[in-house]
Design a protein around this motif. Structure first.
Motif, PDB file in Angstrom:
ATOM      1  N   VAL A 192       0.857  -1.189   0.000  1.00 60.49           N
ATOM      2  CA  VAL A 192       0.000   0.000   0.000  1.00 60.49           C
ATOM      3  C   VAL A 192       0.890   1.235   0.000  1.00 60.49           C
ATOM      4  CG1 VAL A 192      -1.801   1.273   1.215  1.00 60.49           C
ATOM      5  CG2 VAL A 192      -1.806  -1.227   1.264  1.00 60.49           C
ATOM      6  N   PRO A 193       0.826   2.071  -1.043  1.00 57.86           N
ATOM      7  CA  PRO A 193       1.626   3.294  -1.063  1.00 57.86           C
ATOM      8  C   PRO A 193       1.012   4.351  -0.150  1.00 57.86           C
ATOM      9  CG  PRO A 193       0.231   3.210  -3.002  1.00 57.86           C
ATOM     10  CD  PRO A 193       0.012   1.906  -2.265  1.00 57.86           C
ATOM     11  N   GLY A 194       1.830   5.296   0.265  1.00 61.48           N
ATOM     12  CA  GLY A 194       1.330   6.393   1.080  1.00 61.48           C
ATOM     13  C   GLY A 194       2.010   6.469   2.431  1.00 61.48           C
ATOM     14  N   GLU A 196       2.505   6.475   6.456  1.00 59.03           N
ATOM     15  CA  GLU A 196       1.972   5.598   7.503  1.00 59.03           C
ATOM     16  C   GLU A 196       1.735   6.390   8.792  1.00 59.03           C
ATOM     17  OE1 GLU A 196       2.831   1.127   9.305  1.00 59.03           O
ATOM     18  OE2 GLU A 196       4.458   2.242   8.335  1.00 59.03           O
ATOM     19  N   ASN A 219       7.908   5.120   6.786  1.00 60.86           N
ATOM     20  CA  ASN A 219       7.068   3.938   6.954  1.00 60.86           C
ATOM     21  C   ASN A 219       7.894   2.785   7.518  1.00 60.86           C
ATOM     22  OD1 ASN A 219       5.170   5.547   5.753  1.00 60.86           O
ATOM     23  ND2 ASN A 219       4.718   4.135   4.065  1.00 60.86           N
ATOM     24  N   PHE A 269      -2.538   3.490   6.589  1.00 62.25           N
ATOM     25  CA  PHE A 269      -1.856   4.138   5.465  1.00 62.25           C
ATOM     26  C   PHE A 269      -2.737   5.254   4.905  1.00 62.25           C
ATOM     27  CE2 PHE A 269       0.051  -0.147   5.355  1.00 62.25           C
ATOM     28  CZ  PHE A 269       1.385   0.215   5.497  1.00 62.25           C
ATOM     29  N   GLU A 270      -2.107   6.381   4.674  1.00 60.24           N
ATOM     30  CA  GLU A 270      -2.769   7.521   4.045  1.00 60.24           C
ATOM     31  C   GLU A 270      -2.482   7.420   2.546  1.00 60.24           C
ATOM     32  OE1 GLU A 270      -3.173  12.132   5.491  1.00 60.24           O
ATOM     33  OE2 GLU A 270      -1.161  11.294   5.286  1.00 60.24           O
ATOM     34  N   SER A 271      -3.247   6.577   1.845  1.00 62.60           N
ATOM     35  CA  SER A 271      -2.965   6.246   0.454  1.00 62.60           C
ATOM     36  C   SER A 271      -3.678   7.209  -0.489  1.00 62.60           C
ATOM     37  CB  SER A 271      -3.409   4.808   0.161  1.00 62.60           C
ATOM     38  OG  SER A 271      -4.801   4.760  -0.111  1.00 62.60           O
ATOM     39  N   SER A 278      -3.849  -0.976   8.291  1.00 61.59           N
ATOM     40  CA  SER A 278      -2.720  -1.897   8.266  1.00 61.59           C
ATOM     41  C   SER A 278      -2.911  -2.961   9.344  1.00 61.59           C
ATOM     42  CB  SER A 278      -1.412  -1.135   8.484  1.00 61.59           C
ATOM     43  OG  SER A 278      -0.313  -2.014   8.521  1.00 61.59           O
TER      44      SER A 278
END
Length: 409
Positions: A192-194, A196, A219, A269-271, A278
């Motif tokens: 998951v990108p973004g 944490e 992250n 996660f702030e995607s 998570s």
């Protein structure tokens, strides 16, 4: 109210002492001497080989002729004995923090994420893998790359790896399976990108009594690549809408898992597609997270945890305008020749608490395999978010230069 505690943790013991709660603590043998040296007035210590083993805990209680009663609270203190604490409470007819199945939802990440999905909460697509043949299953192949592989019931990012392609996954899975019998099964999940974040809070009868949001500098999955291990607390005024949204998300998540009393530590996660859950633990955060929370909100989370479990009056938050942060410190690789003093560490800008763990004559620790190994640590305060980031970067550079080593191959 009395307590039966499974697992010795200094912060838990200190909270019980401050609140004057008589309690019996079943402690691991390797912690027993240290626990005795604390000399707590309100505790009775019972040595046990392994508090993750229900047989060992029950044997320790039986040898000491200790029983429980319905008015007594029984609880575990960390990931590894939460389920044991809940099971002991059930077996002895005492009151537990939660049912054993609820404890499992906070331990087994596969079960946890299934519950999140059933409740309509976003989390990473995942599948359980136990050996190389699993990698050809359709549900495993659809996860894609990059991906993250981790134990289904781990802690502190131990045995957690980012993988970039099928060959790397096969290599890492083979390596992890050989690390020991307690290192698997494993969860493979979509990366998951973004940025944490983590959400800390305490519940009483299902209602949040205190809540805070913190952002990791780096992250967790990227700390092993040289990122900054640590976090800082976000200000609820500067991030007013984020606090509203994340508070509601935390309430949904812990309700889905069945937690009604005590602490939680939830990573999010702030995607680009919004917030993605998570992992959630039924405990306080490690690496001085309790200190930064208290500096920001004026409440000791561990005290609030004990107050909640025992039905005592909870505290009232008092928000500070300053931004607290924390970090674990790295040292250059090699045999240590010299270290800075603790006074020198505390004299650095913003530092209010610190520790130096690396010792002269020893080899500096490798910090590439988990999120808790350190050469030192520090808690800092700064006027705002940009200042805490700058102070932490400066402190880490100073410490890296201040530890002198003899490089070895």
């Amino acid at each position: 109210m009395e307590a039966l505690v499974v697992g010795w943790k200094p912060l838990i013991e200190d909270a019980l002492e401050r609140l004057g709660v008589p309690h019996v603590t079943v402690t691991e043998m390797h912690k027993y001497a240290k626990a005795l040296s604390h000399g707590h007035r309100w505790s009775t210590l019972l040595p046990c080989g392994d508090t993750r083993n229900i047989e060992g805990v029950l044997s320790a209680l039986e040898r000491a002729n200790v029983s429980a009663h319905p008015g007594q609270i029984v609880f575990g203190t960390d990931e590894f004995n939460l389920v044991v604490g809940a099971a002991v409470a059930q077996l002895l007819g005492a009151r537990g923090q939660f049912e054993p199945h609820t404890g499992l939802l906070f331990r087994d990440k596969r079960l946890q994420k299934e519950r999140f999905r059933e409740s309509g909460l976003a989390c990473a697509t995942n599948a359980v893998v136990t050996h190389q043949d699993d990698l050809d299953r359709p549900e495993v192949r659809e996860i894609g790359f990059p991906a993250v592989v981790k134990p289904v019931a781990g802690a502190g990012t131990r045995h957690t790896r980012r993988v970039e392609d099928p060959a790397g996954l096969r290599r890492i899975l083979e390596e992890l399976v050989e690390t020991g019998p307690d290192s698997g099964p494993f969860l493979l999940e979509r990366y998951v990108p973004g940025s944490e974040l983590y959400l800390d809070g305490c519940l009483r009868d299902g209602q949040l009594t205190t809540f805070g949001v913190s952002r990791y500098f780096t992250n967790n999955i990227d700390v092993s690549r040289g990122g900054i291990n640590g976090a800082y607390v976000l200000d609820p005024t500067a991030y007013e809408q984020e606090y509203v949204t994340l508070r509601a998300l935390a309430e949904q998540a812990v309700k889905a898992l069945g937690l009604t009393d005590g602490l939680f530590h939830l990573e999010v996660f702030e995607s680009p597609r919004g917030y993605v859950l998570s992992e959630c633990a039924a405990r306080y955060g490690g690496n001085n997270a309790v200190d930064t929370y208290e500096l920001k909100f004026g409440l000791n989370l561990v005290d609030e945890h004990v107050r909640s479990l025992l039905g005592l009056d909870v505290g009232q938050p008092r928000v500070s305008p300053e931004t607290p942060g924390r970090t674990l410190l790295r040292a250059p690789a090699g045999h240590v020749l010299a270290t800075p003093s603790l006074d020198e560490l505390k004299a650095q800008p913003g530092v209010i608490k610190g520790a130096i763990d690396v010792k002269v004559g020893e080899r500096s620790p490798a910090m590439d395999h988990d999120s808790f190994t350190r050469a030192g640590s520090a808690v800092l305060v700064a006027p705002d978010e940009s200042a805490i980031v700058a102070q932490v970067r400066s402190l880490r550079e100073w410490f890296q230069d201040a530890v002198k080593v003899e490089e070895t191959r």
